[in-house]
Design a protein around this motif. Structure first.
Motif, short mmCIF file in Angstrom:
data_model
loop_
_atom_site.label_atom_id
_atom_site.label_comp_id
_atom_site.label_asym_id
_atom_site.label_seq_id
_atom_site.Cartn_x
_atom_site.Cartn_y
_atom_site.Cartn_z
N ASP A 1 -7.99 -2.90 -2.17
CA ASP A 1 -7.44 -3.46 -3.41
C ASP A 1 -6.33 -4.44 -3.03
N PRO A 2 -6.53 -5.74 -3.23
CA PRO A 2 -5.54 -6.72 -2.76
C PRO A 2 -4.21 -6.68 -3.50
N SER A 3 -4.12 -5.89 -4.58
CA SER A 3 -2.84 -5.77 -5.28
C SER A 3 -1.96 -4.68 -4.68
N THR A 4 -2.45 -3.98 -3.67
CA THR A 4 -1.68 -2.91 -3.02
C THR A 4 -1.15 -3.39 -1.67
N PRO A 5 -0.06 -2.79 -1.19
CA PRO A 5 0.51 -3.23 0.09
C PRO A 5 -0.46 -3.01 1.26
N ASN B 1 5.36 -4.35 4.73
CA ASN B 1 4.03 -4.32 4.12
C ASN B 1 4.09 -4.84 2.69
N MET B 2 3.07 -5.59 2.30
CA MET B 2 3.02 -6.13 0.93
C MET B 2 1.59 -6.50 0.55
N ALA B 3 1.39 -6.83 -0.72
CA ALA B 3 0.07 -7.20 -1.23
C ALA B 3 -0.31 -8.61 -0.81
N LEU B 4 -1.58 -8.92 -0.97
CA LEU B 4 -2.12 -10.22 -0.55
C LEU B 4 -1.36 -11.38 -1.19
N ILE C 1 8.26 -11.18 -5.12
CA ILE C 1 7.55 -10.18 -4.31
C ILE C 1 7.94 -8.79 -4.80
N THR C 2 6.97 -8.10 -5.37
CA THR C 2 7.25 -6.78 -5.98
C THR C 2 6.58 -5.62 -5.25
N THR D 1 6.68 -17.44 -8.99
CA THR D 1 7.62 -16.32 -9.03
C THR D 1 7.11 -15.22 -9.94
N ASP D 2 6.61 -15.59 -11.10
CA ASP D 2 6.10 -14.60 -12.05
C ASP D 2 4.60 -14.35 -11.88
N ALA D 3 3.85 -15.40 -11.71
CA ALA D 3 2.41 -15.28 -11.53
C ALA D 3 1.90 -16.52 -10.81
N TRP D 4 0.84 -16.35 -10.07
CA TRP D 4 0.29 -17.48 -9.34
C TRP D 4 -0.43 -18.44 -10.28
#
Length: 455
Positions: A201-205, A357-360, A337-338, A146-149
């Motif tokens: 950039d996998p942190s972007t949607p 749409n969302m990040a990886l 999911i942010t 939930t907070d970090a993988w």
């Protein structure tokens, strides 16, 4: 609870000493009277008889009055100066000493704050972690993402093959799987691999396209759990009232692509509601189509059908920001999911068939929700059995459930241009592939085989 603060005040005892007794000494004065020699006169010897007057000198006897000077004995009254002995009353100052012990005793009462130890009771009331039947459970040793993988290494015996496949897919000269943008592998709840080519950039949607249909399935499940939607009842859509044969179409029919409505996904209808004239009102565009088959009998893949489902959700929740806020509160927020970006049509309704749409890493979180059978953080996020609903083959096509494509031992959310979130319960595995015109199904199959040890 804050410990009680026990205040204490110190009193003082004022002791007053009376002055020491004054001793009064009285002098006893005895007045003695002396008599002269008397010459007797023969003739008048009786005169001496008159000398008895000196007998009146007995009056000095009255000088015994000085005996009354014993009154000074009454000066013993100073002995009453023993009253200062009553100044021993200050000995009663011991009482403050005794009473000051009382605060000490009462301060022991906070020791009774051990009662909070009874707060262990909540520990006994903690519910058992929920595990969805037929789905792998999240290990107690692995945190929910939930907070970090949580991160872990690829199994040593599988790592070389898996890394080679990913390297070839992302950066190989011949790009055997097409244009693959990013890959994520989750096993046993931990992120084993997340990689992308240098231009993404996998942190972007990343666009979802029809992976959104699977996200819509999750959102519908929440409304079903709230008793706000009945997927087996006619939709009640305003365009289909009265004797209109389309009034028999259910939400379940729409989710399973068996509404019976005329639709040509590849022939331009899907593009129309995404970027064409149908985008002004995607649900209205699809709902206007005539019925060409009995509901529930014929499979016809339709982004328009999911647009209708999204409009029914908007009837319950509102559109635009209201819908986005509800989804964030009930689905995306709990999952952590942010990065989510929802695509809307001209009316403000969500394009539930194509725009989530969302990040990886967030696509991977969504996949893990379904791998855990709808459980998140050891509790039901989706209604119990709702993931089973997604995996139940449709009457019109055994390879499609409700918003999800079904494999022999897996199920997947699949989108245009190669988006895929694959869930493999037997391996406790999620594989995410994002692409821009890639052959994601072939790459996913190869990665799953390598993770199974049979690549």
């Amino acid at each position: 609870m804050a410990s009680p603060v026990v205040g204490r005040s110190n009193g003082s005892v004022t002791m007053r000493r009376l002055p020491a007794a004054v001793l009064v000494t009285a002098c006893l004065v005895v007045a003695a009277c002396g008599g002269g020699d008397q010459t007797p006169v023969a003739t008048t010897t009786l005169a001496p008889t008159t000398t008895l007057a000196p007998t009146t000198t007995l009056a000095p006897t009255t000088t015994l009055a000085p005996t009354t000077t014993l009154a000074p004995t009454t000066t013993l009254a100073p002995t009453t100066t023993l009253a200062p002995t009553t100044t021993f009353a200050p000995t009663t100052t011991l009482a403050p000493t005794t009473t000051t012990l009382a605060p000490t005793t009462t301060t022991l009462a906070p020791t009774t704050t051990l009662a909070p130890t009874t707060t262990l009771a909540p520990t006994t009331t903690l519910p058992e972690p929920i595990i969805a039947e037929g789905y792998p459970a999240q290990s107690d040793a692995v945190a929910w993402p939930t907070d970090a993988w949580p991160r872990a290494d690829l199994p040593a015996e599988m790592a070389p093959e898996v890394l080679a496949l990913v390297e070839e897919a992302l950066r190989g000269a011949d790009r055997p799987y097409g244009v693959i943008d990013a890959v994520a592998i989750v096993q046993a709840g931990s992120l084993l691999l997340a990689d992308s080519h240098e231009d993404y950039d996998p942190s972007t949607p990343h666009w979802s396209f029809s992976v959104a249909k699977s996200v819509t399935h999750a959102a519908v499940g929440l409304l079903v759990g709230d008793a706000r939607l009945d997927i087996d009842a006619p939709t009640g859509l305003a365009e289909w009232l009265g004797d209109d044969p389309r009034s028999e179409v259910t939400i379940d029919d729409l989710l399973r692509m068996q509404s019976g409505l005329e639709w040509n996904e590849a022939g331009g209808d899907a593009a129309a509601i995404v970027v064409g004239d149908g985008n002004a009102d995607a649900s209205g565009y699809a709902a206007a189509r005539p019925l060409v088959a009995d509901p529930g009998t014929t499979f016809n893949y339709s982004t328009g059908s999911t647009a209708i489902v999204a409009s029914l959700m908007a009837d319950e929740l509102g559109s635009g920001e209201a819908l986005a806020a509800w989804l964030d509160d009930r689905l995306f927020g709990p999952l952590g999911i942010t990065s989510i970006e929802l695509e809307l049509d001209g009316t403000g309704n969500w394009l539930g068939g194509t725009g989530a749409n969302m990040a990886l890493g967030d696509f991977a979180r969504f996949g893990l929700l379904y791998l855990r059978g709808g459980v998140w953080e050891d509790a039901w996020l989706l209604p119990e059995g709702w993931v089973d609903h997604a995996r139940t083959p449709s009457a019109s096509l055994a390879g499609y459930g409700a918003g999800w494509w079904l494999g022999e031992d897996s199920f997947a959310a699949v989108g245009f241009l190669g988006q895929q979130v694959s869930v493999v319960p037997a391996l406790d595995l999620v594989v995410v592939v994002l692409a821009t015109g890639g052959e994601s199904s072939g790459l996913t199959e190869d990665l799953v085989a390598a993770m199974a040890g049979g690549g």
